[in-house]
Motif scaffolding. Sequence first.
Motif, PDB file in Angstrom:
ATOM      1  N   ILE A 223       0.838  -1.210   0.000  1.00 20.65           N
ATOM      2  CA  ILE A 223       0.000   0.000   0.000  1.00 20.65           C
ATOM      3  C   ILE A 223       0.867   1.252   0.000  1.00 20.65           C
ATOM      4  N   ASP A 224       1.874   1.268   0.851  1.00 17.04           N
ATOM      5  CA  ASP A 224       2.714   2.463   0.992  1.00 17.04           C
ATOM      6  C   ASP A 224       3.640   2.686  -0.200  1.00 17.04           C
ATOM      7  N   SER A 225       3.854   1.658  -1.012  1.00 17.03           N
ATOM      8  CA  SER A 225       4.790   1.762  -2.131  1.00 17.03           C
ATOM      9  C   SER A 225       4.115   2.088  -3.458  1.00 17.03           C
ATOM     10  N   HIS A 226       2.789   2.031  -3.490  1.00 21.01           N
ATOM     11  CA  HIS A 226       2.095   2.206  -4.765  1.00 21.01           C
ATOM     12  C   HIS A 226       0.900   3.151  -4.582  1.00 21.01           C
ATOM     13  N   ARG A 227       0.928   4.258  -5.301  1.00 20.59           N
ATOM     14  CA  ARG A 227      -0.114   5.282  -5.174  1.00 20.59           C
ATOM     15  C   ARG A 227      -1.496   4.735  -5.514  1.00 20.59           C
ATOM     16  N   GLU A 228      -1.571   3.918  -6.575  1.00 25.69           N
ATOM     17  CA  GLU A 228      -2.877   3.392  -6.987  1.00 25.69           C
ATOM     18  C   GLU A 228      -3.474   2.493  -5.909  1.00 25.69           C
ATOM     19  N   VAL A 229      -2.640   1.650  -5.316  1.00 27.21           N
ATOM     20  CA  VAL A 229      -3.114   0.752  -4.256  1.00 27.21           C
ATOM     21  C   VAL A 229      -3.565   1.571  -3.047  1.00 27.21           C
ATOM     22  N   ALA A 230      -2.799   2.605  -2.708  1.00 26.01           N
ATOM     23  CA  ALA A 230      -3.148   3.453  -1.559  1.00 26.01           C
ATOM     24  C   ALA A 230      -4.464   4.188  -1.792  1.00 26.01           C
ATOM     25  N   LEU A 231      -4.684   4.681  -3.009  1.00 27.97           N
ATOM     26  CA  LEU A 231      -5.932   5.388  -3.315  1.00 27.97           C
ATOM     27  C   LEU A 231      -7.133   4.465  -3.169  1.00 27.97           C
ATOM     28  N   ILE A 232      -7.015   3.241  -3.682  1.00 24.63           N
ATOM     29  CA  ILE A 232      -8.127   2.286  -3.568  1.00 24.63           C
ATOM     30  C   ILE A 232      -8.377   1.947  -2.100  1.00 24.63           C
ATOM     31  N   HIS A 233      -7.303   1.801  -1.318  1.00 17.93           N
ATOM     32  CA  HIS A 233      -7.459   1.473   0.097  1.00 17.93           C
ATOM     33  C   HIS A 233      -8.151   2.629   0.843  1.00 17.93           C
ATOM     34  N   ASP A 234      -7.748   3.860   0.542  1.00 24.95           N
ATOM     35  CA  ASP A 234      -8.381   5.016   1.191  1.00 24.95           C
ATOM     36  C   ASP A 234      -9.847   5.142   0.770  1.00 24.95           C
ATOM     37  N   LEU A 235     -10.140   4.941  -0.509  1.00 22.75           N
ATOM     38  CA  LEU A 235     -11.532   5.006  -0.964  1.00 22.75           C
ATOM     39  C   LEU A 235     -12.377   3.934  -0.296  1.00 22.75           C
ATOM     40  N   TRP A 236     -11.800   2.761  -0.097  1.00 24.43           N
ATOM     41  CA  TRP A 236     -12.517   1.663   0.570  1.00 24.43           C
ATOM     42  C   TRP A 236     -12.855   2.048   2.005  1.00 24.43           C
ATOM     43  N   ASN A 237     -11.897   2.637   2.710  1.00 23.49           N
ATOM     44  CA  ASN A 237     -12.148   3.030   4.097  1.00 23.49           C
ATOM     45  C   ASN A 237     -13.166   4.165   4.186  1.00 23.49           C
ATOM     46  N   VAL A 238     -13.122   5.099   3.240  1.00 24.61           N
ATOM     47  CA  VAL A 238     -14.137   6.157   3.209  1.00 24.61           C
ATOM     48  C   VAL A 238     -15.507   5.551   2.938  1.00 24.61           C
ATOM     49  N   ASP A 239     -15.556   4.581   2.028  1.00 24.83           N
ATOM     50  CA  ASP A 239     -16.817   3.932   1.684  1.00 24.83           C
ATOM     51  C   ASP A 239     -17.381   3.170   2.881  1.00 24.83           C
ATOM     52  N   LYS A 240     -16.510   2.544   3.655  1.00 22.54           N
ATOM     53  CA  LYS A 240     -16.960   1.747   4.819  1.00 22.54           C
ATOM     54  C   LYS A 240     -17.388   2.624   5.978  1.00 22.54           C
ATOM     55  N   HIS A 241     -16.571   3.651   6.282  1.00 24.41           N
ATOM     56  CA  HIS A 241     -16.745   4.397   7.528  1.00 24.41           C
ATOM     57  C   HIS A 241     -17.330   5.804   7.339  1.00 24.41           C
ATOM     58  N   GLY A 242     -17.440   6.259   6.107  1.00 23.37           N
ATOM     59  CA  GLY A 242     -17.948   7.609   5.857  1.00 23.37           C
ATOM     60  C   GLY A 242     -16.856   8.652   5.865  1.00 23.37           C
ATOM     61  N   SER A 243     -15.744   8.351   6.508  1.00 22.72           N
ATOM     62  CA  SER A 243     -14.579   9.240   6.549  1.00 22.72           C
ATOM     63  C   SER A 243     -13.383   8.405   7.002  1.00 22.72           C
ATOM     64  N   LEU A 244     -12.202   8.985   6.917  1.00 20.83           N
ATOM     65  CA  LEU A 244     -11.002   8.276   7.359  1.00 20.83           C
ATOM     66  C   LEU A 244     -10.787   8.513   8.845  1.00 20.83           C
ATOM     67  N   ASN A 245     -10.511   7.440   9.591  1.00 20.02           N
ATOM     68  CA  ASN A 245     -10.252   7.575  11.025  1.00 20.02           C
ATOM     69  C   ASN A 245      -8.765   7.495  11.339  1.00 20.02           C
ATOM     70  N   ARG A 246      -7.957   7.591  10.292  1.00 18.45           N
ATOM     71  CA  ARG A 246      -6.502   7.612  10.442  1.00 18.45           C
ATOM     72  C   ARG A 246      -5.930   8.366   9.242  1.00 18.45           C
ATOM     73  N   PRO A 247      -4.688   8.781   9.296  1.00 19.96           N
ATOM     74  CA  PRO A 247      -4.117   9.512   8.157  1.00 19.96           C
ATOM     75  C   PRO A 247      -4.220   8.715   6.870  1.00 19.96           C
TER      76      PRO A 247
END
Length: 209
Positions: free
Chosen positions: A89-113
């Motif tokens: 996740i930390d090495s690839h921008r595309e993977v990180a973006l999908i992971h952040d979008l997933w967390n926003v989708d699950k929780h409504g917002s990010l609860n961590r940086p």
Amino acid sequence: MSGDPLIKRAKQAVSALAQTTSNTLPAVQFFSGPNLRTEGMLFNPNEGAEPEELYNEISLILTAIASLKDHVDIFCKRSKIPKIGDGIIDSHREVALIHDLWNVDKHGSLNRPPRSGFTPMLRSVSRVVTLTASGENSVVSIFFNPISGMMETQGEVQVLLSAQIVTEDGEFIADFRPTCEAALAIWLREIEWLGIDISTKLLHEGWMA
């Protein structure tokens, strides 16, 4: 250790993305001029598609791709090797973006940086029609065959799920579909690095072209 659970999860991710692609044109409406002769045609790839339906498809894609991280780490733990999920996740921008979008989708917002450096959002969610030439110097066209009564195409026509990834301030970051495709390709490559010949397996069973 068997990689079958990872292969099964990879199939789900490939399938989730593939299900948002269609080679069937939407219904076509013809319009006539003052002389009642047909002068053109219109088709709307979003006709009949509710916004909730499109966002459900996005949620399925995000979950299928981003959750590969947990399945990869479980494989590593059971194989008694260091976990690699966070590093990917930390090495690839595309993977990180999908992971952040997933967390926003699950929780409504990010609860961590955010892992991508942004709090990504989606806008312009819709279906689009793409036309691709079938060979060098080919012509792409859509036309009505009055003999068969059917719409026919020259070249490849696809109806795709489309969206833009933007910051909270609306600044464009990337297109959604290419980001998903890149993130999925990275996960599949890393799974192969673990010793699982996943691409050959998926190709053999018809999951990848």
